[in-house]
Design an enzyme around this catalytic site. Structure first.
Site, PDB file in Angstrom:
ATOM      1  CG  ASP A 104      77.524   2.823  23.226  1.00 15.46           C
ATOM      2  OD1 ASP A 104      76.425   2.249  23.262  1.00 15.46           O
ATOM      3  OD2 ASP A 104      78.230   2.904  22.206  1.00 15.46           O
ATOM      4  CG  HIS A 260      73.403   3.986  19.427  1.00 15.52           C
ATOM      5  ND1 HIS A 260      74.177   4.710  20.298  1.00 15.52           N
ATOM      6  CD2 HIS A 260      73.727   2.684  19.655  1.00 15.52           C
ATOM      7  CE1 HIS A 260      74.939   3.910  21.015  1.00 15.52           C
ATOM      8  NE2 HIS A 260      74.675   2.666  20.655  1.00 15.52           N
TER       9      HIS A 260
END
Length: 298
Positions: A104, A260
Protein backbone atom coordinates in the site's frame (compact mmCIF):
# COMPACT_ATOMS: atom_id res chain seq x y z
CA UNK A 1 5.72 -17.58 22.81
CA UNK A 2 2.05 -17.59 21.70
CA UNK A 3 0.46 -19.33 24.67
CA UNK A 4 -2.28 -16.68 24.91
CA UNK A 5 -3.43 -17.18 21.30
CA UNK A 6 -4.76 -20.12 19.29
CA UNK A 7 -2.69 -19.78 16.11
CA UNK A 8 -2.97 -22.09 13.14
CA UNK A 9 -0.46 -21.46 10.31
CA UNK A 10 -1.98 -21.58 6.84
CA UNK A 11 1.05 -22.14 4.61
CA UNK A 12 4.76 -22.80 4.93
CA UNK A 13 5.62 -19.23 3.94
CA UNK A 14 3.15 -16.85 5.57
CA UNK A 15 -0.34 -16.51 6.98
CA UNK A 16 -2.05 -17.80 10.11
CA UNK A 17 -5.57 -17.94 11.50
CA UNK A 18 -6.14 -16.84 15.09
CA UNK A 19 -9.25 -17.94 16.99
CA UNK A 20 -10.69 -17.18 20.39
CA UNK A 21 -9.97 -13.43 20.37
CA UNK A 22 -12.71 -10.77 20.40
CA UNK A 23 -11.23 -7.72 18.70
CA UNK A 24 -14.15 -5.55 19.81
CA UNK A 25 -12.95 -5.77 23.41
CA UNK A 26 -9.77 -4.33 24.93
CA UNK A 27 -6.92 -6.82 24.65
CA UNK A 28 -4.84 -7.82 27.65
CA UNK A 29 -1.20 -6.79 27.45
CA UNK A 30 -0.05 -10.40 27.14
CA UNK A 31 -2.50 -11.07 24.29
CA UNK A 32 -1.44 -7.92 22.44
CA UNK A 33 2.22 -8.80 22.91
CA UNK A 34 1.67 -12.27 21.46
CA UNK A 35 -0.39 -10.81 18.62
CA UNK A 36 2.43 -8.48 17.65
CA UNK A 37 4.82 -11.44 17.66
CA UNK A 38 2.41 -13.46 15.53
CA UNK A 39 2.29 -10.72 12.90
CA UNK A 40 6.09 -10.51 12.84
CA UNK A 41 6.33 -14.29 12.45
CA UNK A 42 3.42 -14.93 10.05
CA UNK A 43 3.27 -11.52 8.26
CA UNK A 44 -0.53 -11.71 7.84
CA UNK A 45 -3.03 -13.06 10.37
CA UNK A 46 -6.77 -13.65 10.11
CA UNK A 47 -9.51 -13.49 12.73
CA UNK A 48 -12.84 -15.12 11.74
CA UNK A 49 -16.25 -14.19 13.10
CA UNK A 50 -15.65 -10.67 14.43
CA UNK A 51 -18.29 -7.97 15.01
CA UNK A 52 -16.74 -4.52 14.86
CA UNK A 53 -18.24 -1.06 14.75
CA UNK A 54 -16.16 1.53 12.87
CA UNK A 55 -14.96 2.94 16.19
CA UNK A 56 -14.00 -0.51 17.47
CA UNK A 57 -12.02 -1.17 14.29
CA UNK A 58 -10.19 2.13 14.78
CA UNK A 59 -9.52 1.32 18.43
CA UNK A 60 -8.03 -2.05 17.46
CA UNK A 61 -5.94 -0.56 14.64
CA UNK A 62 -4.54 2.14 16.94
CA UNK A 63 -2.94 -0.58 19.07
CA UNK A 64 -0.30 -0.87 16.32
CA UNK A 65 0.44 2.84 15.91
CA UNK A 66 -0.93 6.09 14.58
CA UNK A 67 -3.80 5.65 12.13
CA UNK A 68 -3.20 7.56 8.90
CA UNK A 69 -5.62 8.92 6.33
CA UNK A 70 -4.82 7.72 2.82
CA UNK A 71 -4.56 10.13 -0.11
CA UNK A 72 -6.70 10.09 -3.27
CA UNK A 73 -9.47 7.89 -1.81
CA UNK A 74 -12.54 9.39 -0.14
CA UNK A 75 -13.07 7.85 3.32
CA UNK A 76 -16.26 7.37 5.28
CA UNK A 77 -17.81 10.74 6.08
CA UNK A 78 -18.12 10.07 9.82
CA UNK A 79 -14.87 8.10 10.07
CA UNK A 80 -12.14 9.68 7.92
CA UNK A 81 -9.65 7.02 9.07
CA UNK A 82 -11.66 4.30 7.29
CA UNK A 83 -12.03 3.64 3.58
CA UNK A 84 -14.79 1.43 2.22
CA UNK A 85 -13.39 -1.09 -0.26
CA UNK A 86 -16.51 -1.65 -2.33
CA UNK A 87 -17.55 -3.26 -5.60
CA UNK A 88 -21.25 -3.13 -6.44
CA UNK A 89 -23.18 -5.86 -8.30
CA UNK A 90 -23.80 -3.68 -11.35
CA UNK A 91 -20.08 -3.08 -11.90
CA UNK A 92 -18.93 -5.64 -14.45
CA UNK A 93 -15.76 -5.80 -16.51
CA UNK A 94 -13.91 -3.24 -14.38
CA UNK A 95 -10.47 -3.17 -12.79
CA UNK A 96 -11.20 -3.57 -9.10
CA UNK A 97 -9.42 -1.69 -6.30
CA UNK A 98 -6.28 -3.58 -5.27
CA UNK A 99 -6.46 -5.91 -8.26
CA UNK A 100 -2.71 -5.89 -8.98
CA UNK A 101 0.07 -7.13 -6.69
CA UNK A 102 1.15 -4.22 -4.50
CA UNK A 103 2.13 -2.93 -1.10
CA UNK A 104 0.00 0.00 0.00
CA UNK A 105 1.01 3.53 -0.99
CA UNK A 106 4.76 2.96 -1.15
CA UNK A 107 5.18 6.32 -2.89
CA UNK A 108 4.68 8.07 0.45
CA UNK A 109 7.70 9.23 2.44
CA UNK A 110 6.50 7.02 5.28
CA UNK A 111 4.59 4.15 3.68
CA UNK A 112 2.02 2.28 5.81
CA UNK A 113 3.22 -0.35 8.24
CA UNK A 114 0.15 -2.33 9.34
CA UNK A 115 -3.21 -2.61 7.57
CA UNK A 116 -6.49 -3.94 8.98
CA UNK A 117 -9.26 -5.11 6.64
CA UNK A 118 -12.70 -6.08 7.98
CA UNK A 119 -15.26 -7.91 5.83
CA UNK A 120 -18.84 -6.69 6.08
CA UNK A 121 -20.34 -8.16 2.90
CA UNK A 122 -18.72 -10.82 0.71
CA UNK A 123 -19.89 -12.68 -2.40
CA UNK A 124 -21.03 -16.30 -2.02
CA UNK A 125 -17.86 -17.32 -3.86
CA UNK A 126 -14.84 -15.48 -5.24
CA UNK A 127 -13.34 -12.24 -4.00
CA UNK A 128 -10.38 -13.91 -2.25
CA UNK A 129 -7.20 -12.01 -1.38
CA UNK A 130 -3.62 -13.26 -1.82
CA UNK A 131 -0.52 -12.21 0.10
CA UNK A 132 3.15 -12.77 -0.81
CA UNK A 133 6.21 -13.03 1.45
CA UNK A 134 8.88 -10.51 0.45
CA UNK A 135 11.40 -11.95 2.91
CA UNK A 136 11.31 -15.26 1.07
CA UNK A 137 11.48 -13.51 -2.28
CA UNK A 138 14.73 -11.84 -1.22
CA UNK A 139 16.31 -14.69 0.72
CA UNK A 140 15.96 -17.21 -2.13
CA UNK A 141 17.85 -15.00 -4.60
CA UNK A 142 21.47 -15.78 -5.40
CA UNK A 143 24.23 -14.25 -3.31
CA UNK A 144 25.27 -12.12 -6.26
CA UNK A 145 21.76 -10.81 -6.90
CA UNK A 146 21.20 -10.02 -3.22
CA UNK A 147 24.48 -8.12 -3.14
CA UNK A 148 23.47 -6.10 -6.18
CA UNK A 149 20.02 -5.25 -4.84
CA UNK A 150 21.27 -4.29 -1.38
CA UNK A 151 22.87 -1.18 -2.82
CA UNK A 152 19.99 -0.05 -5.03
CA UNK A 153 17.13 2.36 -4.56
CA UNK A 154 13.94 2.39 -6.62
CA UNK A 155 11.59 5.20 -7.51
CA UNK A 156 7.97 5.01 -6.37
CA UNK A 157 5.11 7.12 -7.68
CA UNK A 158 1.36 7.44 -7.20
CA UNK A 159 1.03 7.76 -10.96
CA UNK A 160 -2.16 5.65 -11.01
CA UNK A 161 -3.80 8.70 -9.42
CA UNK A 162 -1.78 11.15 -11.51
CA UNK A 163 -2.06 13.01 -14.79
CA UNK A 164 1.22 12.31 -16.61
CA UNK A 165 0.46 8.81 -17.87
CA UNK A 166 -2.32 7.77 -20.23
CA UNK A 167 -5.36 6.25 -18.47
CA UNK A 168 -5.78 2.50 -18.40
CA UNK A 169 -8.02 0.94 -21.01
CA UNK A 170 -9.94 -0.85 -18.25
CA UNK A 171 -12.95 0.78 -16.66
CA UNK A 172 -12.52 1.47 -12.96
CA UNK A 173 -14.99 1.22 -10.12
CA UNK A 174 -17.46 4.01 -9.52
CA UNK A 175 -18.45 2.56 -6.14
CA UNK A 176 -15.36 4.15 -4.60
CA UNK A 177 -14.65 7.86 -4.90
CA UNK A 178 -11.04 7.77 -6.11
CA UNK A 179 -9.34 11.01 -7.12
CA UNK A 180 -7.58 10.95 -10.51
CA UNK A 181 -5.46 13.36 -12.57
CA UNK A 182 -3.61 14.80 -9.57
CA UNK A 183 -0.32 16.20 -10.81
CA UNK A 184 1.28 15.81 -7.36
CA UNK A 185 0.71 12.05 -7.63
CA UNK A 186 3.19 11.90 -10.52
CA UNK A 187 6.14 12.86 -8.31
CA UNK A 188 8.69 10.10 -7.66
CA UNK A 189 10.27 9.20 -4.33
CA UNK A 190 13.27 6.93 -3.76
CA UNK A 191 13.13 4.00 -1.35
CA UNK A 192 15.63 1.14 -0.88
CA UNK A 193 14.99 -1.91 -3.03
CA UNK A 194 15.81 -4.03 0.03
CA UNK A 195 14.60 -2.65 3.33
CA UNK A 196 15.56 -3.63 6.85
CA UNK A 197 12.46 -4.43 8.86
CA UNK A 198 12.58 -2.36 12.08
CA UNK A 199 11.13 -5.13 14.26
CA UNK A 200 12.24 -8.46 12.80
CA UNK A 201 15.65 -7.21 11.61
CA UNK A 202 15.18 -9.21 8.39
CA UNK A 203 15.70 -8.03 4.81
CA UNK A 204 12.74 -7.84 2.45
CA UNK A 205 12.29 -6.75 -1.14
CA UNK A 206 10.46 -3.44 -1.19
CA UNK A 207 9.20 -3.01 -4.74
CA UNK A 208 5.81 -3.61 -6.35
CA UNK A 209 4.27 -3.49 -9.84
CA UNK A 210 1.79 -0.69 -9.05
CA UNK A 211 3.92 2.06 -7.54
CA UNK A 212 7.55 1.20 -8.41
CA UNK A 213 8.44 2.90 -11.68
CA UNK A 214 12.18 2.25 -12.12
CA UNK A 215 15.53 1.97 -10.35
CA UNK A 216 17.09 5.22 -9.25
CA UNK A 217 19.35 6.74 -11.93
CA UNK A 218 17.99 4.27 -14.53
CA UNK A 219 15.26 4.60 -17.14
CA UNK A 220 12.04 2.66 -16.98
CA UNK A 221 13.10 0.69 -20.04
CA UNK A 222 16.43 -0.26 -18.45
CA UNK A 223 14.76 -1.19 -15.16
CA UNK A 224 11.91 -3.25 -16.58
CA UNK A 225 13.67 -6.63 -17.13
CA UNK A 226 15.04 -6.91 -13.60
CA UNK A 227 11.85 -5.58 -12.00
CA UNK A 228 9.81 -8.07 -14.01
CA UNK A 229 12.05 -10.92 -12.81
CA UNK A 230 11.77 -9.82 -9.19
CA UNK A 231 7.99 -9.49 -9.34
CA UNK A 232 7.79 -13.01 -10.73
CA UNK A 233 10.00 -14.30 -7.95
CA UNK A 234 8.04 -12.46 -5.26
CA UNK A 235 4.70 -13.90 -6.34
CA UNK A 236 5.84 -17.50 -6.81
CA UNK A 237 3.09 -19.78 -5.43
CA UNK A 238 5.33 -21.17 -2.69
CA UNK A 239 5.70 -17.65 -1.25
CA UNK A 240 1.97 -16.90 -1.12
CA UNK A 241 -1.17 -17.60 0.86
CA UNK A 242 -4.81 -17.21 -0.19
CA UNK A 243 -7.67 -16.20 2.09
CA UNK A 244 -11.37 -16.74 1.38
CA UNK A 245 -13.39 -14.04 3.11
CA UNK A 246 -16.40 -14.72 5.30
CA UNK A 247 -18.59 -12.03 6.90
CA UNK A 248 -16.89 -10.70 10.00
CA UNK A 249 -13.39 -11.88 9.08
CA UNK A 250 -10.50 -9.52 9.84
CA UNK A 251 -7.07 -9.56 8.20
CA UNK A 252 -4.06 -7.80 9.72
CA UNK A 253 -0.88 -7.64 7.66
CA UNK A 254 2.54 -6.02 7.54
CA UNK A 255 2.96 -3.89 4.42
CA UNK A 256 6.71 -3.66 4.97
CA UNK A 257 7.36 -7.29 4.05
CA UNK A 258 4.37 -8.41 1.97
CA UNK A 259 2.52 -7.79 -1.26
CA UNK A 260 -1.19 -8.45 -1.65
CA UNK A 261 -3.71 -8.86 -4.46
CA UNK A 262 -7.52 -8.74 -4.52
CA UNK A 263 -8.92 -11.29 -6.97
CA UNK A 264 -11.60 -9.80 -9.22
CA UNK A 265 -13.74 -12.86 -9.98
CA UNK A 266 -17.17 -11.96 -8.60
CA UNK A 267 -18.93 -9.81 -11.21
CA UNK A 268 -22.58 -9.33 -10.33
CA UNK A 269 -21.98 -9.72 -6.59
CA UNK A 270 -21.46 -7.14 -3.84
CA UNK A 271 -18.27 -7.03 -1.78
CA UNK A 272 -17.69 -4.47 1.01
CA UNK A 273 -14.77 -4.29 3.43
CA UNK A 274 -13.56 -1.52 5.74
CA UNK A 275 -9.85 -0.76 5.83
CA UNK A 276 -7.76 1.10 8.37
CA UNK A 277 -4.06 1.79 8.01
CA UNK A 278 -1.18 2.51 10.40
CA UNK A 279 1.43 5.15 9.64
CA UNK A 280 4.82 3.56 9.01
CA UNK A 281 8.39 4.77 9.25
CA UNK A 282 10.75 5.84 6.49
CA UNK A 283 12.21 2.65 4.92
CA UNK A 284 15.81 1.91 5.92
CA UNK A 285 18.47 0.58 3.61
CA UNK A 286 20.70 -2.41 4.30
CA UNK A 287 23.54 -1.23 2.05
CA UNK A 288 27.06 -1.24 3.44
CA UNK A 289 28.50 -2.51 6.71
CA UNK A 290 26.40 -3.22 9.78
CA UNK A 291 27.36 0.18 11.19
CA UNK A 292 25.76 1.82 8.16
CA UNK A 293 22.39 0.10 8.39
CA UNK A 294 20.62 3.42 9.03
CA UNK A 295 21.49 4.75 5.60
CA UNK A 296 18.47 5.90 3.60
CA UNK A 297 17.76 6.78 0.01
CA UNK A 298 17.45 10.39 -0.92
Amino acid sequence: MEAHLDIQPLTGSLGAEIRGVDLARPLADAVLRDLRRAIIEHLVVFFPGQELSPQQQKNFTALFGEICQLPYIRPLDEHPEIIAVLKSPEERGISTFGGTWHSDFTFLERPPSISVLYALEVPPFGGDTLWANMYDAYETLSVGMRGTLDGLCAMHSGHVYGAARPPTHLKTSTSMDISRNNTEADAERAHPVVRLHPESGRRALFINPVYTTRFEEMTEEESAPLLHFLYGRATSPEFTCRFSWTPGAVAVWDNRCTLHLAINDYDGKRRLLHRTTVQGERPRSVAGRASELNATCR
